[in-house]
Motif scaffolding. Structure first.
Motif, short mmCIF file in Angstrom:
data_model
loop_
_atom_site.label_atom_id
_atom_site.label_comp_id
_atom_site.label_asym_id
_atom_site.label_seq_id
_atom_site.Cartn_x
_atom_site.Cartn_y
_atom_site.Cartn_z
N ILE A 114 -29.22 -23.02 -6.34
CA ILE A 114 -29.59 -21.60 -6.24
C ILE A 114 -30.51 -21.43 -5.04
O ILE A 114 -31.59 -22.01 -4.99
CB ILE A 114 -30.30 -21.12 -7.51
N ALA A 115 -30.09 -20.66 -4.07
CA ALA A 115 -30.88 -20.46 -2.86
C ALA A 115 -32.18 -19.73 -3.18
O ALA A 115 -32.20 -18.75 -3.93
CB ALA A 115 -30.08 -19.67 -1.83
N SER A 116 -33.27 -20.20 -2.59
CA SER A 116 -34.56 -19.56 -2.82
C SER A 116 -34.57 -18.13 -2.30
O SER A 116 -35.24 -17.26 -2.86
CB SER A 116 -35.67 -20.38 -2.16
N SER A 117 -33.83 -17.87 -1.22
CA SER A 117 -33.77 -16.50 -0.69
C SER A 117 -33.15 -15.54 -1.71
O SER A 117 -33.57 -14.38 -1.82
CB SER A 117 -32.99 -16.47 0.61
N LEU A 118 -32.17 -16.01 -2.46
CA LEU A 118 -31.57 -15.19 -3.51
C LEU A 118 -32.59 -14.93 -4.62
O LEU A 118 -32.70 -13.81 -5.13
CB LEU A 118 -30.33 -15.88 -4.07
N VAL A 119 -33.35 -15.95 -4.98
CA VAL A 119 -34.36 -15.79 -6.03
C VAL A 119 -35.43 -14.80 -5.59
O VAL A 119 -35.86 -13.94 -6.38
CB VAL A 119 -34.99 -17.16 -6.37
N VAL A 120 -35.86 -14.88 -4.34
CA VAL A 120 -36.88 -13.96 -3.84
C VAL A 120 -36.35 -12.52 -3.86
O VAL A 120 -37.08 -11.58 -4.20
CB VAL A 120 -37.33 -14.37 -2.42
N LYS A 121 -35.10 -12.33 -3.49
CA LYS A 121 -34.51 -10.99 -3.55
C LYS A 121 -34.52 -10.45 -4.98
O LYS A 121 -34.86 -9.28 -5.22
CB LYS A 121 -33.08 -11.02 -3.02
N CYS A 122 -34.15 -11.31 -5.92
CA CYS A 122 -34.18 -10.89 -7.33
C CYS A 122 -35.60 -10.55 -7.76
O CYS A 122 -35.84 -9.58 -8.50
CB CYS A 122 -33.61 -11.99 -8.22
N LEU A 123 -36.54 -11.36 -7.32
CA LEU A 123 -37.95 -11.14 -7.65
C LEU A 123 -38.39 -9.77 -7.15
O LEU A 123 -39.11 -9.03 -7.85
CB LEU A 123 -38.79 -12.26 -7.03
N ARG A 124 -37.97 -9.43 -5.95
CA ARG A 124 -38.32 -8.12 -5.40
C ARG A 124 -37.74 -6.99 -6.24
O ARG A 124 -38.40 -5.97 -6.48
CB ARG A 124 -37.80 -8.00 -3.96
N LYS A 125 -36.49 -7.16 -6.67
CA LYS A 125 -35.86 -6.11 -7.45
C LYS A 125 -36.58 -5.90 -8.78
O LYS A 125 -36.80 -4.78 -9.22
CB LYS A 125 -34.39 -6.45 -7.72
N VAL A 126 -36.96 -7.01 -9.43
CA VAL A 126 -37.68 -6.91 -10.69
C VAL A 126 -39.06 -6.29 -10.48
O VAL A 126 -39.51 -5.45 -11.26
CB VAL A 126 -37.80 -8.30 -11.36
N ALA A 127 -39.72 -6.69 -9.40
CA ALA A 127 -41.08 -6.22 -9.14
C ALA A 127 -41.13 -4.73 -8.81
O ALA A 127 -42.15 -4.07 -9.05
CB ALA A 127 -41.70 -7.02 -8.00
N LYS A 128 -40.04 -4.18 -8.28
CA LYS A 128 -40.07 -2.77 -7.86
C LYS A 128 -40.33 -1.83 -9.03
O LYS A 128 -40.80 -0.71 -8.84
CB LYS A 128 -38.75 -2.41 -7.18
N GLY A 129 -40.04 -2.27 -10.25
CA GLY A 129 -40.30 -1.42 -11.41
C GLY A 129 -41.73 -1.52 -11.92
O GLY A 129 -42.09 -0.82 -12.87
N LEU A 130 -42.52 -2.40 -11.32
CA LEU A 130 -43.90 -2.56 -11.76
C LEU A 130 -44.65 -1.24 -11.55
O LEU A 130 -44.62 -0.65 -10.48
CB LEU A 130 -44.58 -3.69 -10.98
N GLY A 131 -45.35 -0.81 -12.57
CA GLY A 131 -46.06 0.45 -12.48
C GLY A 131 -45.43 1.55 -13.31
O GLY A 131 -45.99 2.64 -13.43
N THR A 132 -44.27 1.25 -13.91
CA THR A 132 -43.58 2.27 -14.72
C THR A 132 -43.73 2.02 -16.22
O THR A 132 -43.30 2.85 -17.01
CB THR A 132 -42.08 2.29 -14.37
N HIS A 133 -44.31 0.89 -16.59
CA HIS A 133 -44.44 0.55 -18.02
C HIS A 133 -45.49 1.44 -18.68
O HIS A 133 -46.49 1.81 -18.07
CB HIS A 133 -44.84 -0.92 -18.16
N ARG A 134 -45.27 1.77 -19.94
CA ARG A 134 -46.21 2.65 -20.64
C ARG A 134 -47.57 1.99 -20.83
O ARG A 134 -48.59 2.67 -20.88
CB ARG A 134 -45.64 3.09 -21.99
N ASP A 135 -47.60 0.67 -20.95
CA ASP A 135 -48.87 -0.06 -21.03
C ASP A 135 -49.04 -0.82 -19.72
O ASP A 135 -48.80 -2.02 -19.62
CB ASP A 135 -48.85 -1.03 -22.21
#
Length: 347
Positions: free
Chosen positions: A184-205
């Motif tokens: 699994i390429a690390s660049s692919l993992v970093v891209k996924c990490l970015r996608k997951v992180a973009k939702g940070l700040g929307t959680h109710r808690d």
């Protein structure tokens, strides 16, 4: 007596002929048996099913019954899918099993109820196979409908990452990026990490979620720090680049950039909380964040590699998500450093 009796599961998939009756009746008997059998028993047959037609029918039945899956069914079903993905996806002479299996995977990952009972080991197994096949997707070019198959794998990965806690998704991505860098390429993992992180700040808690995400980043830093420190040498603010000595070295260096971006986003979301977290890191861990290029508070340039990467985390309307494409726009760069950079510089 004296003969070999078919197992109950085998009877479901290959029913005995009914004398003097039509094949339609036999099909009806099989359909009733598949629709009433315990889901855990059907799951056990997924990696063991002999005929391709039986495999297709079995996967289709499980997909149609996904809303009936109970907590006790989720684990055996996930285990069966992980085994089947390893056996069939990307292997010769298994092309006719790929679409039914991937369709089942997509339906499973779309359900939070199915994913909730799974431990980190099983979630990691599912995510590993998804990312492995997104990274090395050449085999899909040989299949009829291979492009759509790859999109379905892509969407199943998006939904898995979206339907588990954000901090868990990030931890799994960092584990796989570090320990599975050969497949699994690390660049692919970093891209996924970015996608997951973009939702940070929307959680109710928000406070609790930011705390959990930063805890996951800190846990990875503690594991990776000895290797990274030996690569970076004496870390100064002017440190620019380091030659990696192995594939794992290159992976952890790339992942460090992803971790920095997540920390940077946490700072923008909860400044005081992120600064307090940074001050509690060990000095060598703070130095790793301080040594990132570019410095904390300035986003890195987007990567230009072409691996398949999960699309934007979808909204509740999964049909809309499926139509968004495969490559998301790069995250916007913040304009200036944040207080947590000063905290790391003072350490």
């Amino acid at each position: 007596t004296g003969g070999l009796a078919l197992s109950p599961m085998a009877s479901m998939l290959t029913p005995s002929p009914i004398p003097g009756d039509s094949g339609d009746v036999n099909s009806l008997v099989r359909e009733v048996a598949l629709q009433t059998a315990p889901i855990s028993q059907l799951a056990e047959r997924v990696p063991k099913c002999g005929g391709s037609d039986d495999f297709r029918i079995l996967c289709s039945t499980l997909k149609s019954r996904m809303k009936q899956v109970r907590e006790a069914d989720s684990v055996p079903l996930a285990e069966a899918m992980v085994s089947a993905m390893r056996m069939y996806l990307g292997h010769d002479r298994c092309a006719d099993r790929c679409k039914p299996l991937v369709d089942l995977l997509e339906e499973f990952c779309a359900s939070r109820d199915c994913l909730r009972p799974l431990d980190s080991s099983l979630l990691r197994g599912l995510l590993r196979e998804q990312l492995r096949n997104l990274h090395d997707s050449k085999w899909t070019l040989q299949l009829e409908g291979g492009t759509q198959l790859l999109r379905t794998i892509n969407l199943s990965c998006v939904m898995l990452l979206n339907n588990i806690p954000r901090s868990n998704a990030m931890s799994l991505l960092l584990q796989l990026g570090t320990e599975e860098s050969e497949v699994i390429a690390s660049s692919l993992v970093v891209k996924c990490l970015r996608k997951v992180a973009k939702g940070l700040g929307t959680h109710r808690d928000l406070e609790a979620e930011v705390a959990a995400v930063l805890q996951a980043m800190g846990a990875w830093l503690r594991r990776a720090q000895p290797r990274l420190s030996s690569l970076l040498g004496v870390i100064r603010e002017s440190t620019s680049s380091v030659a990696a000595r192995s594939l794992v070295d290159a992976a952890v260096c790339a992942l460090l950039e992803g971790v920095r971006e997540v920390v940077d986003l946490a700072q923008q979301t909860r400044l005081e909380q992120a600064t307090a977290w940074a001050e509690k890191l060990r000095p060598e861990e703070r130095k790793l964040l301080q040594a990132c290029q570019p410095p904390i508070g300035v986003a890195a340039a987007p990567a230009t590699d072409k691996e398949n990467v999960p699309i934007e985390i979808p909204c509740k309307n999964e049909a809309a998500a499926a139509a968004t494409g495969t490559i998301a726009k790069p995250p916007l760069a913040p304009s200036s450093p944040t207080p947590a950079q000063s905290a790391t510089a003072r350490a």
